[in-house]
Design an enzyme around this catalytic site. Sequence first.
Site, PDB file in Angstrom:
ATOM      1  N   ASP A   1     -91.744  71.904-150.525  1.00 27.61           N
ATOM      2  CA  ASP A   1     -92.994  71.240-150.117  1.00 27.61           C
ATOM      3  C   ASP A   1     -93.942  72.270-149.503  1.00 27.61           C
ATOM      4  O   ASP A   1     -93.543  73.408-149.237  1.00 27.61           O
ATOM      5  CB  ASP A   1     -92.638  70.135-149.099  1.00 27.61           C
ATOM      6  CG  ASP A   1     -93.831  69.276-148.752  1.00 27.61           C
ATOM      7  OD1 ASP A   1     -94.777  69.222-149.548  1.00 27.61           O
ATOM      8  OD2 ASP A   1     -93.806  68.648-147.675  1.00 27.61           O
TER       9      ASP A   1
ATOM     10  N   GLU B   1     -98.561  75.165-151.359  1.00 29.30           N
ATOM     11  CA  GLU B   1     -99.842  75.498-152.033  1.00 29.30           C
ATOM     12  C   GLU B   1    -100.292  76.921-151.712  1.00 29.30           C
ATOM     13  O   GLU B   1    -100.930  77.508-152.592  1.00 29.30           O
ATOM     14  CB  GLU B   1    -100.915  74.488-151.619  1.00 29.30           C
ATOM     15  CG  GLU B   1    -100.661  73.099-152.134  1.00 29.30           C
ATOM     16  CD  GLU B   1     -99.448  72.406-151.492  1.00 29.30           C
ATOM     17  OE1 GLU B   1     -99.200  72.658-150.308  1.00 29.30           O
ATOM     18  OE2 GLU B   1     -98.751  71.652-152.196  1.00 29.30           O
TER      19      GLU B   1
ATOM     20  N   ASP C   1     -98.981  63.559-151.574  1.00 28.65           N
ATOM     21  CA  ASP C   1     -99.224  62.494-150.599  1.00 28.65           C
ATOM     22  C   ASP C   1    -100.233  61.464-151.098  1.00 28.65           C
ATOM     23  O   ASP C   1    -101.409  61.464-150.709  1.00 28.65           O
ATOM     24  CB  ASP C   1     -99.679  63.103-149.271  1.00 28.65           C
ATOM     25  CG  ASP C   1     -98.584  63.976-148.676  1.00 28.65           C
ATOM     26  OD1 ASP C   1     -97.435  63.897-149.163  1.00 28.65           O
ATOM     27  OD2 ASP C   1     -98.869  64.731-147.739  1.00 28.65           O
TER      28      ASP C   1
HETATM   29  C1  GLC Z   1     -95.861  66.613-146.719  1.00 26.87           C
HETATM   30  C2  GLC Z   1     -95.156  66.118-147.966  1.00 26.87           C
HETATM   31  C3  GLC Z   1     -94.422  64.835-147.657  1.00 26.87           C
HETATM   32  C4  GLC Z   1     -93.465  65.065-146.514  1.00 26.87           C
HETATM   33  C5  GLC Z   1     -94.193  65.607-145.292  1.00 26.87           C
HETATM   34  C6  GLC Z   1     -93.255  65.973-144.167  1.00 26.87           C
HETATM   35  O1  GLC Z   1     -96.868  65.756-146.359  1.00 26.87           O
HETATM   36  O2  GLC Z   1     -96.037  65.953-149.040  1.00 26.87           O
HETATM   37  O3  GLC Z   1     -93.758  64.366-148.785  1.00 26.87           O
HETATM   38  O4  GLC Z   1     -92.840  63.880-146.161  1.00 26.87           O
HETATM   39  O5  GLC Z   1     -94.933  66.761-145.667  1.00 26.87           O
HETATM   40  O6  GLC Z   1     -92.347  66.924-144.562  1.00 26.87           O
END
Ligand code: GLC
Length: 760
Positions: free
Chosen positions: A408, A411, A482
């Site tokens: 995650d 980017e 998200d």
């Molecule tokens: C980001 C991710 C999400 C995750 C969050 C906390 O927003 O896209 O899926 O739950 O981080 O890790």
Amino acid sequence: MRLGNLINYEIKNQTAVLEFQGGEAQVEVLTPAIINVYQGKPEERIPSKAIEGEKSVPVDIRTEKKEDGLWIQTGEVSVRVSDGFYVDFFDKYGAETCADFRGERRQLQRVSDEFLRLLEEEGHQSSLTGRRECAFDVVKKMDRSSHFYGLGDKTGFMDKRHYDYEMWNTDNPDPQMDNFKALYKSIPFFITLTDSHVYGIFMDNTYKSYFNMGQESEEYYWFGAEGGKLDYYYIAGGSMAEVLEGYTYLTGRCPLPQRWTLGYHQSRWGYMTLEDVEEIASGMRENDIPCDVIHFDIDYMQDYKVFTWNQERYRNDPDAFLRQLAEKGFKVVTINDPGVKKEEGYYVYEEGVENGFFAKTPEGETYINAVWPGDAAFPDFGNPAVRQWWGDKQQFLLDRGVRGIWNDMNEPASFRGPLPEDVVFTDEDRQSTHAEMHNVYGHYMAKATYEGLKKLDGRRPFVITRACYAGTQKYATAWTGDNHSLWAHLQMAIPQLCNLGLSGMPFVGTDIGGFGSDTTPELLARWIQVGCFSPLFRNHAALGTRRQEPWQFGTEITDIYRKYVKLRYHWIPYFYDLFYEEEKTGAPVMRPLVFHYEKDKNARQCNDEFMLGSRILAAPVVSQGMKRRMVYLPEGVWYDYWNGEKVTGPAWIMREAPLDTCPVYVKAGSIIPTMEPQSYVGEKPLDTLILEVYPGEGSSEHYLDNGADFAYRDGKYHQYRFTVQEDGTVAGEIVHAGYEKPYERIVVRRFGCEDIDLHI
Ligand code: GLC
């Protein structure tokens, strides 16, 4: 600056090396259908980050210098290169397919800087805000009948004509609507479909880039980037499928995943303790909702430090807990973010600093920004040594019994403003900048993770990533980031996932129920009806939002949820076949109607139906309060999955769709390989195959292997071919026998008929 006249050229193997007034260029034939166009000195060319290995095959080319330019012919494609480095493509019959636009671009009339400032003062943005000049642009003539598909995870509907987009991997948790120019992924590839032709363009450039698909003019579309060189591939084909086959030949395909990854995944940011996880696991089994995977979000880590385990909340003995979960059939996937907490004594940070493995300021200091753990450094994944280090670090999670890794924030996301463009990164063996490496940061993180898991675990690695570049499909599955619990986002899920599939990313899904905002019972019930068809099948939500596990809204919703999760499990053999097909041809698992019905004008613009392979069509309800809907069925004969009713397309029909019904149709002549639903993949041995048969003439292949490792690449798989006749009779044969545990029993099931055994 446009180049001048063509002064000289030389044909070296399959490449036309071109000298123009003002600069050099080249046109290279890779295959009869794939042509590369590059402007710049050959020795300055930076290796592609999307394409790995040699892709050029011997092609018999013919070249001829005519008055209107240099012609290169491959048998499939003709290319004309003219003065000014205009490059035009023609099909094998000589018809123009994709030509450069000769006129001047006419940028849309916009307001003055003064008004732009005024707009921004109130918080508005113009679509020009923050835009910079491109280092080059390619302007192509636009046919009146053009439709554009692909471009990765962009918002909006299937057809991208009349919209403009940017490629700059972006983490923006606001509700993502059609006005968003960029999201988490940069896949600079699109397919153009016109009444007479179809072709693909892949611009292999990782800098911030722009794709204006006729938003500026009806006469042309253009693409360009803020840095790097003009470098694109023209991919010809007789159909969208062939174009995509060419694109995925170039950038790679998603390898067949482990079978359990196709099951249901339950996730939530905010399962704070192992007790929370335990409750979820029991909830799944008690409610008889099949589930294979539970995700651990950042809560499992110590102070959000990667490769650590929170000993207090996730107990001292995670290993024992994960083993217990495994005994009940649950696999654990853990999140793993790139930002490494800046903290003296923290081993990952110290190792990274010591080895110079983090991105640096131009002055040579470790560059620090903030992410979940606070101050954090950013591994320099473009450096092969960093990838190896990171890959090896996965051992920490594997040792605890973790079965998949969720990448995650890659980017990369940063909480104290964006990383400056001059932050120093590495591109393999040379120094680079954030401006060049931003869009491949997630790609290289996924690659590092995949390669580490492959080496350390040996099974097919399961990696999920948020950020991507072209070619990331070789390493990771992806989710769309998200989203919110909004009907608009359920609607968007269909074109978004379909366009990702057309961009070479077949293993994708959305957060079912929506990540941000509070879901509603009705929304969740409808989302599962889309989610059960999406290749990656995960319910996930944000901390602080209303709980949205399947049983949170009472019996009615739980029953509906169960019905669709079970349907998914029933179809896993079919899904698995589609993944196998994808690895062979690049055809996505979830497909827009246009993929199979290119000439059908309704299919070209269809945003609320989709196909699963070529045999199943789903027409879910994606609006609140709707209890029936119009369904479009393209040409051919279709069977209603629920009641067996036969419909001949093309046709618009009205279908009742109460809350528990997602209209589903199966094409006549289809054989859908299925299994009895189980609580998790592997609960019971896969010894019986159930063929659901829909009379009509047809044949299809079914694939079976151990669902776990790479033995299939050495021929350890079984492949069956089944055919069905108009009267519904089925025959089968084994076309490849390499798996030691083939089916013991094959059952033929037809609507309203007794099951019969098929002996082959
Ligand atoms: C980001 C991710 C999400 C995750 C969050 C906390 O927003 O896209 O899926 O739950 O981080 O890790």
